[in-house]
Motif scaffolding. Structure first.
Motif, PDB file in Angstrom:
ATOM      1  N   TYR A  74      26.619  92.876  50.521  1.00  0.00           N
ATOM      2  CA  TYR A  74      27.871  94.647  50.552  1.00  0.00           C
ATOM      3  C   TYR A  74      26.705  95.937  51.816  1.00  0.00           C
ATOM      4  CZ  TYR A  74      27.322  98.807  47.448  1.00  0.00           C
ATOM      5  OH  TYR A  74      27.558 100.317  47.262  1.00  0.00           O
ATOM      6  N   SER A  75      27.564  96.579  52.215  1.00  0.00           N
ATOM      7  CA  SER A  75      27.372  97.212  52.873  1.00  0.00           C
ATOM      8  C   SER A  75      27.116  98.889  53.228  1.00  0.00           C
ATOM      9  CB  SER A  75      27.587  96.605  54.501  1.00  0.00           C
ATOM     10  OG  SER A  75      29.715  97.019  54.582  1.00  0.00           O
ATOM     11  N   ARG A  76      27.442  99.200  51.963  1.00  0.00           N
ATOM     12  CA  ARG A  76      27.496 100.630  51.400  1.00  0.00           C
ATOM     13  C   ARG A  76      26.426 101.730  51.622  1.00  0.00           C
ATOM     14  NH1 ARG A  76      33.183 101.668  50.948  1.00  0.00           N
ATOM     15  NH2 ARG A  76      32.904 103.981  50.766  1.00  0.00           N
ATOM     16  N   GLY A  77      26.386 102.681  50.886  1.00  0.00           N
ATOM     17  CA  GLY A  77      25.675 103.509  50.986  1.00  0.00           C
ATOM     18  C   GLY A  77      26.071 103.329  49.244  1.00  0.00           C
ATOM     19  N   GLY A  78      24.269 103.741  49.097  1.00  0.00           N
ATOM     20  CA  GLY A  78      24.826 103.879  47.188  1.00  0.00           C
ATOM     21  C   GLY A  78      25.264 105.442  46.569  1.00  0.00           C
ATOM     22  N   GLU A  79      26.240 104.846  46.281  1.00  0.00           N
ATOM     23  CA  GLU A  79      27.192 105.488  45.534  1.00  0.00           C
ATOM     24  C   GLU A  79      27.979 105.204  43.863  1.00  0.00           C
ATOM     25  OE1 GLU A  79      31.399 105.399  48.617  1.00  0.00           O
ATOM     26  OE2 GLU A  79      30.112 103.355  48.296  1.00  0.00           O
ATOM     27  N   ASP A  80      26.963 106.138  43.018  1.00  0.00           N
ATOM     28  CA  ASP A  80      26.661 105.000  41.210  1.00  0.00           C
ATOM     29  C   ASP A  80      27.113 105.900  41.443  1.00  0.00           C
ATOM     30  OD1 ASP A  80      24.234 104.627  42.549  1.00  0.00           O
ATOM     31  OD2 ASP A  80      22.957 106.167  41.988  1.00  0.00           O
ATOM     32  N   GLU A  81      28.325 106.719  41.166  1.00  0.00           N
ATOM     33  CA  GLU A  81      29.729 106.175  40.084  1.00  0.00           C
ATOM     34  C   GLU A  81      30.744 105.597  40.040  1.00  0.00           C
ATOM     35  OE1 GLU A  81      32.864 110.215  39.322  1.00  0.00           O
ATOM     36  OE2 GLU A  81      31.371 110.720  40.798  1.00  0.00           O
ATOM     37  N   ALA A  82      30.631 105.154  41.585  1.00  0.00           N
ATOM     38  CA  ALA A  82      31.700 104.344  41.829  1.00  0.00           C
ATOM     39  C   ALA A  82      31.344 102.472  41.545  1.00  0.00           C
ATOM     40  CB  ALA A  82      32.715 104.432  43.326  1.00  0.00           C
ATOM     41  N   ILE A  83      30.285 102.615  41.671  1.00  0.00           N
ATOM     42  CA  ILE A  83      29.561 101.300  41.781  1.00  0.00           C
ATOM     43  C   ILE A  83      29.538 101.022  39.923  1.00  0.00           C
ATOM     44  CG2 ILE A  83      27.602 100.072  41.850  1.00  0.00           C
ATOM     45  CD1 ILE A  83      27.196 101.276  44.210  1.00  0.00           C
ATOM     46  N   HIS A  84      29.118 102.228  39.258  1.00  0.00           N
ATOM     47  CA  HIS A  84      29.650 102.097  37.632  1.00  0.00           C
ATOM     48  C   HIS A  84      30.922 102.270  37.526  1.00  0.00           C
ATOM     49  CE1 HIS A  84      24.762 101.921  36.533  1.00  0.00           C
ATOM     50  NE2 HIS A  84      24.731 102.430  37.942  1.00  0.00           N
ATOM     51  N   TRP A  85      31.536 102.406  37.561  1.00  0.00           N
ATOM     52  CA  TRP A  85      32.730 101.834  37.365  1.00  0.00           C
ATOM     53  C   TRP A  85      33.880 100.989  37.635  1.00  0.00           C
ATOM     54  CZ3 TRP A  85      37.860 102.107  40.640  1.00  0.00           C
ATOM     55  CH2 TRP A  85      38.827 102.383  39.828  1.00  0.00           C
ATOM     56  N   LEU A  86      33.434 100.499  38.793  1.00  0.00           N
ATOM     57  CA  LEU A  86      34.016  99.502  38.985  1.00  0.00           C
ATOM     58  C   LEU A  86      33.347  97.837  38.050  1.00  0.00           C
ATOM     59  CD1 LEU A  86      35.857  97.513  41.043  1.00  0.00           C
ATOM     60  CD2 LEU A  86      34.068  97.643  42.948  1.00  0.00           C
ATOM     61  N   THR A  87      31.900  98.112  38.274  1.00  0.00           N
ATOM     62  CA  THR A  87      30.986  97.781  37.548  1.00  0.00           C
ATOM     63  C   THR A  87      31.661  97.671  35.733  1.00  0.00           C
ATOM     64  OG1 THR A  87      29.330  97.837  38.857  1.00  0.00           O
ATOM     65  CG2 THR A  87      28.682  97.284  36.530  1.00  0.00           C
ATOM     66  N   SER A  88      32.124  98.635  35.544  1.00  0.00           N
ATOM     67  CA  SER A  88      32.560  98.840  33.627  1.00  0.00           C
ATOM     68  C   SER A  88      33.884  98.084  33.984  1.00  0.00           C
ATOM     69  CB  SER A  88      32.768 100.086  33.518  1.00  0.00           C
ATOM     70  OG  SER A  88      34.188 100.966  34.542  1.00  0.00           O
ATOM     71  N   ILE A  89      34.346  98.006  34.948  1.00  0.00           N
ATOM     72  CA  ILE A  89      36.085  96.676  34.466  1.00  0.00           C
ATOM     73  C   ILE A  89      35.757  95.984  34.680  1.00  0.00           C
ATOM     74  CG2 ILE A  89      38.043  96.478  35.949  1.00  0.00           C
ATOM     75  CD1 ILE A  89      37.915  99.185  37.901  1.00  0.00           C
ATOM     76  N   TYR A  90      35.189  95.136  35.336  1.00  0.00           N
ATOM     77  CA  TYR A  90      34.334  94.043  35.571  1.00  0.00           C
ATOM     78  C   TYR A  90      33.701  93.470  33.981  1.00  0.00           C
ATOM     79  CZ  TYR A  90      36.084  92.286  39.646  1.00  0.00           C
ATOM     80  OH  TYR A  90      36.835  92.508  41.390  1.00  0.00           O
ATOM     81  N   THR A  91      32.792  94.047  33.680  1.00  0.00           N
ATOM     82  CA  THR A  91      32.240  94.480  32.377  1.00  0.00           C
ATOM     83  C   THR A  91      33.466  94.085  30.618  1.00  0.00           C
ATOM     84  OG1 THR A  91      30.162  95.589  33.140  1.00  0.00           O
ATOM     85  CG2 THR A  91      30.601  95.010  30.503  1.00  0.00           C
ATOM     86  N   LEU A  92      34.541  95.100  30.934  1.00  0.00           N
ATOM     87  CA  LEU A  92      35.057  95.158  29.793  1.00  0.00           C
ATOM     88  C   LEU A  92      35.888  94.066  29.652  1.00  0.00           C
ATOM     89  CD1 LEU A  92      35.977  99.236  30.156  1.00  0.00           C
ATOM     90  CD2 LEU A  92      35.130  97.700  27.914  1.00  0.00           C
ATOM     91  N   ARG A  93      36.632  94.168  30.716  1.00  0.00           N
ATOM     92  CA  ARG A  93      37.284  92.357  30.854  1.00  0.00           C
ATOM     93  C   ARG A  93      36.409  91.097  30.448  1.00  0.00           C
ATOM     94  NH1 ARG A  93      42.147  91.225  33.769  1.00  0.00           N
ATOM     95  NH2 ARG A  93      40.477  89.349  34.627  1.00  0.00           N
ATOM     96  N   TYR A  94      35.564  91.067  31.033  1.00  0.00           N
ATOM     97  CA  TYR A  94      34.475  90.085  30.137  1.00  0.00           C
ATOM     98  C   TYR A  94      34.072  90.886  29.499  1.00  0.00           C
ATOM     99  CZ  TYR A  94      30.492  87.640  29.246  1.00  0.00           C
ATOM    100  OH  TYR A  94      29.521  86.531  28.996  1.00  0.00           O
ATOM    101  N   LEU A  95      34.113  91.263  27.908  1.00  0.00           N
ATOM    102  CA  LEU A  95      33.769  91.525  26.790  1.00  0.00           C
ATOM    103  C   LEU A  95      34.824  91.298  26.313  1.00  0.00           C
ATOM    104  CD1 LEU A  95      31.310  94.795  26.658  1.00  0.00           C
ATOM    105  CD2 LEU A  95      30.859  92.476  26.777  1.00  0.00           C
ATOM    106  N   LYS A  96      36.051  91.469  26.463  1.00  0.00           N
ATOM    107  CA  LYS A  96      37.542  91.736  25.940  1.00  0.00           C
ATOM    108  C   LYS A  96      37.237  89.809  25.567  1.00  0.00           C
ATOM    109  CE  LYS A  96      42.084  92.347  27.744  1.00  0.00           C
ATOM    110  NZ  LYS A  96      42.821  92.692  28.812  1.00  0.00           N
ATOM    111  N   SER A  97      37.019  88.946  26.477  1.00  0.00           N
ATOM    112  CA  SER A  97      36.802  87.220  25.654  1.00  0.00           C
ATOM    113  C   SER A  97      36.033  87.472  24.647  1.00  0.00           C
ATOM    114  CB  SER A  97      36.218  86.620  26.739  1.00  0.00           C
ATOM    115  OG  SER A  97      35.445  86.869  27.281  1.00  0.00           O
ATOM    116  N   GLN A  98      35.269  88.694  24.274  1.00  0.00           N
ATOM    117  CA  GLN A  98      33.653  88.107  23.479  1.00  0.00           C
ATOM    118  C   GLN A  98      34.451  88.766  22.139  1.00  0.00           C
ATOM    119  OE1 GLN A  98      31.060  87.043  24.592  1.00  0.00           O
ATOM    120  NE2 GLN A  98      32.543  86.162  26.678  1.00  0.00           N
ATOM    121  N   SER A  99      34.315  90.245  22.128  1.00  0.00           N
ATOM    122  CA  SER A  99      34.896  90.690  19.959  1.00  0.00           C
ATOM    123  C   SER A  99      34.545  91.904  20.365  1.00  0.00           C
ATOM    124  CB  SER A  99      33.151  90.513  19.761  1.00  0.00           C
ATOM    125  OG  SER A  99      32.571  91.257  19.554  1.00  0.00           O
ATOM    126  N   SER A 100      35.583  92.353  19.830  1.00  0.00           N
ATOM    127  CA  SER A 100      35.915  93.952  19.237  1.00  0.00           C
ATOM    128  C   SER A 100      34.949  95.092  19.228  1.00  0.00           C
ATOM    129  CB  SER A 100      36.732  94.726  18.665  1.00  0.00           C
ATOM    130  OG  SER A 100      36.713  93.917  17.105  1.00  0.00           O
TER     131      SER A 100
END
Length: 280
Positions: free
Chosen positions: A191-217
């Motif tokens: 990773y080589s970008r500067g700190g971009e919290d909003e974009a980073i957490h939004w992108l993180t939420s995509i992967y988190t929600l995709r992961y949680l879809k296999s867990q439970s509602s």
């Protein structure tokens, strides 16, 4: 932790740095209460002491009514069985009681109105959005995560959710986050970008929600409420579909290496490349 780390690495397609063959995952949970969580821990009251005094006053006024009524009940019970010898005395007794009750009732009603007004001023909107740093911090230069368990417990209490479920989804979010900023691509690029919290957490939420879809509602609902709690941006459903998974990953890899291009621009470039390939 090891199995969860491997699942998250596989889901994002990145690898945590390794030392002596062991993945470096600096992840801690703390019982401390950070400054950002102070309002959350106080609760929903702008002025807790003022509200406490309001309840105390209401309790006192209610007690004063009881003090007036209790000694008179025995007299009224006597007169219910045997009429008073002197009607004038009974009339005076009842008038005096009525006058005292009227004054106390007015004071009680005013105390109730004042307390209701104070409670109306104390709503959830007074503490939301909660700073993300109230729940956990992730440093970029020396990548590590620290979660704060007491604020997470308080948040779960306020929103009436399972605290263990909340802790689980927040843990997953921050591990994905840590991997996003500390992980290496399969070709070794970092990773080589500067700190971009909003974009980073939004992108993180995509992967988190995709992961949680296999867990439970329950975990999905818990996670969504937590993200809304700190003012995060939840991804659209279209980004969670399997069809867009590879495009998201390609954009994410491209975006991590581009210092001066926004996520939207990277997404547009990947779309153009995809369209060109389809034409060929």
């Amino acid at each position: 932790m090891s199995s969860l780390r491997l699942e998250i690495e596989q889901a994002m397609g990145l690898k945590f740095p390794e030392r002596n063959g062991e993945s470096i995952v600096r992840f801690a949970e703390s019982m401390e209460i950070p400054r950002a969580a102070e309002m959350l821990m106080r609760g929903l009251y702008r002025d807790p002491e003022r509200v406490r005094q309001g309840f105390k006053l209401l309790h006192q006024e209610t007690g004063s009514l009881i003090d007036i009524l209790m000694p008179r009940r025995s007299r009224l019970r006597e007169w219910a069985d045997s009429l008073p010898d002197r009607p004038r005395d009974a009339e005076s007794f009842l008038k005096d009681t009525t006058d005292q009750l009227l004054i106390r009732e007015q004071r009680l009603a005013q105390a109730e109105r004042d307390l209701v007004d104070q409670l109306k001023e104390s709503g959830l909107e007074d503490i939301f959005p909660i700073p993300l740093a109230a729940f956990g911090i992730c440093t970029y230069k020396d990548p590590n995560v620290k979660l704060f368990l007491k604020p997470l417990g308080r948040f779960a209490e306020i929103l009436q959710m399972n605290p263990e479920s909340l802790r689980q989804v927040v843990r997953v979010h921050f591990i994905f986050l840590l991997l996003l900023i500390a992980g290496t691509d399969l070709d070794g690029q970092v990773y080589s970008r500067g700190g971009e919290d909003e974009a980073i957490h939004w992108l993180t939420s995509i992967y988190t929600l995709r992961y949680l879809k296999s867990q439970s509602s329950e975990l999905i609902q818990c996670y969504q409420e937590w993200v809304k709690g700190w003012g995060g941006k939840l991804p659209s459903q279209s980004l969670l579909n399997d069809r867009t998974c590879e495009k998201t990953r390609a954009t994410m890899v491209f975006w991590r290496r581009q210092l001066n291009i926004s996520w939207e621009e990277c997404w547009h470039i990947i779309n153009q490349l995809e369209q060109s390939e389809n034409l060929i």
